[in-house]
Design an enzyme around this catalytic site. Structure first.
Site, PDB file in Angstrom:
ATOM      1  N   ARG A  47       0.852  -1.199   0.000  1.00 15.15           N
ATOM      2  CA  ARG A  47       0.000   0.000   0.000  1.00 15.15           C
ATOM      3  C   ARG A  47       0.885   1.246   0.000  1.00 15.15           C
ATOM      4  NH1 ARG A  47      -1.674   1.842   4.617  1.00 15.15           N
ATOM      5  NH2 ARG A  47      -2.334  -0.170   5.443  1.00 15.15           N
ATOM      6  N   ASP A 171      -6.546  20.190 -13.879  1.00 14.21           N
ATOM      7  CA  ASP A 171      -6.912  18.844 -14.349  1.00 14.21           C
ATOM      8  C   ASP A 171      -6.508  18.805 -15.822  1.00 14.21           C
ATOM      9  OD1 ASP A 171      -8.177  16.616 -15.450  1.00 14.21           O
ATOM     10  OD2 ASP A 171      -9.838  16.700 -14.026  1.00 14.21           O
TER      11      ASP A 171
HETATM   12  C1  LIG Z   1     -11.608  15.647 -16.737  1.00 15.36           C
HETATM   13  C2  LIG Z   1     -11.769  14.478 -15.818  1.00 15.36           C
HETATM   14  N1  LIG Z   1     -11.175  14.505 -14.600  1.00 15.36           N
HETATM   15  C3  LIG Z   1     -11.300  13.476 -13.732  1.00 15.36           C
HETATM   16  C4  LIG Z   1     -12.046  12.359 -14.047  1.00 15.36           C
HETATM   17  C5  LIG Z   1     -12.187  11.241 -13.037  1.00 15.36           C
HETATM   18  O1  LIG Z   1     -11.381  10.177 -13.394  1.00 15.36           O
HETATM   19  P1  LIG Z   1     -11.695   8.621 -13.049  1.00 15.36           P
HETATM   20  O2  LIG Z   1     -12.930   8.257 -13.807  1.00 15.36           O
HETATM   21  O3  LIG Z   1     -10.452   7.923 -13.522  1.00 15.36           O
HETATM   22  O4  LIG Z   1     -11.888   8.533 -11.586  1.00 15.36           O
HETATM   23  C6  LIG Z   1     -12.669  12.280 -15.298  1.00 15.36           C
HETATM   24  C7  LIG Z   1     -13.464  11.088 -15.656  1.00 15.36           C
HETATM   25  O5  LIG Z   1     -14.187  11.090 -16.638  1.00 15.36           O
HETATM   26  C8  LIG Z   1     -12.533  13.365 -16.201  1.00 15.36           C
HETATM   27  O6  LIG Z   1     -13.113  13.366 -17.411  1.00 15.36           O
END
Ligand SMILES: Cc1ncc(COP(=O)(O)O)c(C=O)c1O
Length: 359
Positions: A47, A171
């Site tokens: 982990r 992001d």
């Molecule tokens: C822009 C974005 N950020 C985060 C995520 C979350 O990722 P996960 O589905 O791998 O948890 C997504 C999922 O679609 C996404 O499109």
């Protein structure tokens, strides 16, 4: 070295025992200790750390230009970063157009632990600056291009406005480090759903956090070890293998998207075609959004994106149900495409048939 070279080699050293060019997958939960407390590097229990995961983390860090941690999903990465940086009483600024799961995490889970938030259109820098609460705003979350409306936010401008007061996260799932490296633009952290372009083959779910500051990196890892949202070794192997062709795939995704956009711009009933000019994500509006999404054959009707195969979805009814009724709600007639790396003319033919058949 150039990005392509780093993508192929990052985090990979031949196996020290047998010289296999690709290191073994360490499918183990624990590590033998010759005497109490004697173990190699951080490897006492899987982990906390695993060599297959460490190799991926090195590669992620190298491609984004910071210190990487990989997670069992993008949402686990988002949760770890926000909780590593914020405490009860802190305020977060979110974009008004964002992945529904990010909104749900903050709105439905983290607010119960005393975090407050404001949604704001981050292309409006005046509104963004006004949303920052002096003394309370700890974190500004940027998603660019946004999911699903593909708005592009100027990361440098946001940092110029708010970077001194708040921790800025980007992001980078839709852009990938091929097209945008937020840490080089001055952001404090990058988050990915590696489920998407970084993995690239729709065969695993995973996430990543890459940060600039070693102290924040330690806090992220502490949260991860405490909460336990770790990816399995085989998933790490798959994502690492995906990274090695990221630059090639992103060029092919963009070529597909460009051809699709060329067709959509004059397709009957289609309005508001959006594509940021890179990556394979395209959105458009059409009164028969659901019919089109159910008629395509090559574009598979499915949630997710970023794999080599093309996908189609209707965000309001699928990926973005969690923002319904909020200021981040998306139009019902919006179609989102993830253009894969098939022959672009076949993708155009598929859309032509699906849109034409309903006309
Ligand atoms: C822009 C974005 N950020 C985060 C995520 C979350 O990722 P996960 O589905 O791998 O948890 C997504 C999922 O679609 C996404 O499109």
């Amino acid at each position: 070295m150039k990005f392509a070279t780093r993508a192929v080699h990052a985090g990979l050293e031949p196996d020290p025992t047998y010289r296999s060019v690709i290191p073994a997958i360490h499918q183990t939960s624990t590590f033998a200790q010759p005497s109490v407390g004697e173990f190699v590097e951080d490897y006492d229990y899987a982990r906390s750390a695993n060599p297959t995961r460490s190799a991926l983390e090195t590669a992620l860090g190298e491609l984004e230009g910071g210190l990487g941690t990989s997670f069992s999903s993008g949402m686990a990465a988002t949760h770890a970063l926000i909780t590593a940086v914020c405490s009860a009483g802190d305020h977060v600024v979110l974009p008004a157009d964002l992945y529904g799961g990010t909104f749900r995490l903050v709105d439905k889970v983290l607010t119960r632990f005393g975090i407050t938030y404001t949604l704001v259109d981050q292309t409006d820098l005046g509104a963004l600056a006004a949303a920052v609460v002096p003394g309370a705003t700890k974190l500004v979350w940027i998603e660019t291009p946004t999911n699903p409306l593909l708005n592009v936010v100027d990361v440098r401008e946001v940092i110029a406005r708010v970077g001194a007061d708040a921790f800025v996260v980007v992001d980078n799932t839709f852009a990938t480090p091929v097209n945008q490296r937020p840490l080089e633009l001055g952001a404090d952290a990058v988050v990915h759903s590696v489920t998407k372009y970084l993995g690239g083959h729709s065969d695993t779910v995973g996430g990543a956090v890459v940060v600039r500051d070693p102290e924040v990196h330690e806090r992220v890892r502490f949260v991860q070890n405490s909460v336990g949202a770790v990816p399995g070794p085989f998933d790490c192997f798959l994502v690492h293998r995906g990274l090695r062709t990221l630059h090639l795939r992103m060029a092919a995704h963009a070529a597909s998207a460009e051809a699709v956009v060329g067709f959509l711009k004059s397709a009957p009933g289609v309005v508001d075609v959006r594509w940021p000019g890179f990556s394979g994500m395209v959105s458009f509006r059409h009164p028969d959004a659901i019919g089109i999404a159910q008629r395509t054959k090559l574009f598979t009707l499915a949630e997710s994106l970023g794999g080599v195969e093309s996908l189609i979805e209707v965000p309001q009814a699928m990926t973005h149900q969690s923002v319904e009724g909020s200021a981040a709600a998306v139009p019902a007639d919006l179609v989102r495409l993830s253009c894969g790396v098939e022959a672009p003319e076949d993708l155009v033919d598929d859309l032509h048939r699906a849109i034409g058949a309903g006309a």
